[in-house]
Design a protein around this motif. Sequence first.
Motif, mmCIF file in Angstrom:
data_model
loop_
_atom_site.group_PDB
_atom_site.id
_atom_site.type_symbol
_atom_site.label_atom_id
_atom_site.label_comp_id
_atom_site.label_asym_id
_atom_site.label_seq_id
_atom_site.Cartn_x
_atom_site.Cartn_y
_atom_site.Cartn_z
ATOM 1 N N LYS A 174 0.832 -1.212 0.000
ATOM 2 C CA LYS A 174 0.000 0.000 0.000
ATOM 3 C C LYS A 174 0.863 1.257 0.000
ATOM 4 C CE LYS A 174 -4.186 -1.901 2.110
ATOM 5 N NZ LYS A 174 -5.134 -1.799 3.259
ATOM 6 N N ALA A 177 2.403 1.643 -3.454
ATOM 7 C CA ALA A 177 1.384 2.031 -4.436
ATOM 8 C C ALA A 177 1.082 3.520 -4.333
ATOM 9 C CB ALA A 177 0.115 1.214 -4.221
ATOM 10 N N ARG A 178 1.044 4.033 -3.116
ATOM 11 C CA ARG A 178 0.799 5.472 -2.943
ATOM 12 C C ARG A 178 1.976 6.274 -3.482
ATOM 13 N NH1 ARG A 178 1.731 9.916 -0.140
ATOM 14 N NH2 ARG A 178 -0.016 11.351 0.164
ATOM 15 N N MET A 181 1.825 6.567 -7.112
ATOM 16 C CA MET A 181 0.620 7.250 -7.583
ATOM 17 C C MET A 181 -0.316 6.325 -8.347
ATOM 18 S SD MET A 181 1.982 11.069 -8.601
ATOM 19 C CE MET A 181 0.319 11.722 -8.433
ATOM 20 N N ARG A 182 -0.361 5.060 -7.954
ATOM 21 C CA ARG A 182 -1.245 4.106 -8.612
ATOM 22 C C ARG A 182 -2.713 4.448 -8.390
ATOM 23 N NH1 ARG A 182 1.166 -1.384 -9.596
ATOM 24 N NH2 ARG A 182 3.431 -1.101 -9.440
ATOM 25 N N ASP A 183 -2.995 5.236 -7.354
ATOM 26 C CA ASP A 183 -4.384 5.576 -7.037
ATOM 27 C C ASP A 183 -4.976 6.588 -7.998
ATOM 28 O OD1 ASP A 183 -2.433 7.312 -5.903
ATOM 29 O OD2 ASP A 183 -3.888 8.124 -4.491
ATOM 30 N N VAL A 184 -4.149 7.316 -8.732
ATOM 31 C CA VAL A 184 -4.691 8.393 -9.569
ATOM 32 C C VAL A 184 -4.249 8.343 -11.030
ATOM 33 C CG1 VAL A 184 -5.037 9.997 -7.654
ATOM 34 C CG2 VAL A 184 -2.831 9.961 -8.830
ATOM 35 N N THR A 185 -3.125 7.690 -11.346
ATOM 36 C CA THR A 185 -2.614 7.738 -12.722
ATOM 37 C C THR A 185 -3.178 6.579 -13.534
ATOM 38 O OG1 THR A 185 -0.597 6.682 -11.907
ATOM 39 C CG2 THR A 185 -0.535 9.064 -12.241
#
Length: 279
Positions: A174, A177-178, A181-185
């Motif tokens: 986690k 991943a943050r 930038m896996r949460d937005v790109t």
Amino acid sequence: MTTAFLDLSVVLYLPDPALLARSLDTIGAAADRLAEGTGVQTRLWIVDNGAPKGSDAASNPFRPLLDRYAAAGRPAVTLIAGHGNVGYGAGHNLAIRQGDAPYHLILNYDILLEADALLAGWRYMEAHPRTVLLTPKVFGPAGEQEFLCKRQPTVLDLGLRAFAPAAVKRLFAKRLARYEMRDVTGDAVVTGLEQVSGAFMLFRREALARLDGFDDGYFLYFEDFDLSRRAMALGEIAYVPDVRMVHFGGKAARKGGAHIRMFARSALRFFNTHGWRLV
């Protein structure tokens, strides 16, 4: 009517000739699509850091390949060689300081551009004057997305990502991943980025000139993060997924002790410049 140009630079150091040829083919096809869509012509600089110091560009081993590229109707290539291995950023600076187009694209050689990449990048930059730097959506050779945009790193983030074994990385999945930038790109444009990869950096020329290009003090690694963070002060950095490419790059830890030492030296310079964050 004055012809508009897009400048590109690619730095080489003992490249795989077959991959370089493939990369040039995709650059040429993307340049053709850009010219068809906008009338913009492309100028390409190839900077060979692997050529012996003092050697002549005319006798460079990649000269025949570049001549074939130009003979196929592609834009003529300017080959810069004989300066020795000055490092990735400094090599690009040799080309950046020769160009004068409104935009300059910094590229790795180990990439394959999608046919519409240059056209989509040019159109986005023209429509968004506050954007000083654009980064694309990137895929690995097997088709998986690579996450080359980063949030500001800590020492722990870099250590985990570059050197930790797979079992340890899973424990920190986690967190990594943050950082990546896996949460937005994904499939939407993202602005306000902090750090992007030097494999593809489409810069507004005015901003790149104000920054004086890369910091020559970085030989390899982190020169792109440093340049990104300095660019933040001049405008927006945008992730634009309509601009796409495939990347064949590797990891520092897989390249042996010399690369690990270069990685560590560059990390030290980066943190000393932009502030230390341990965890």
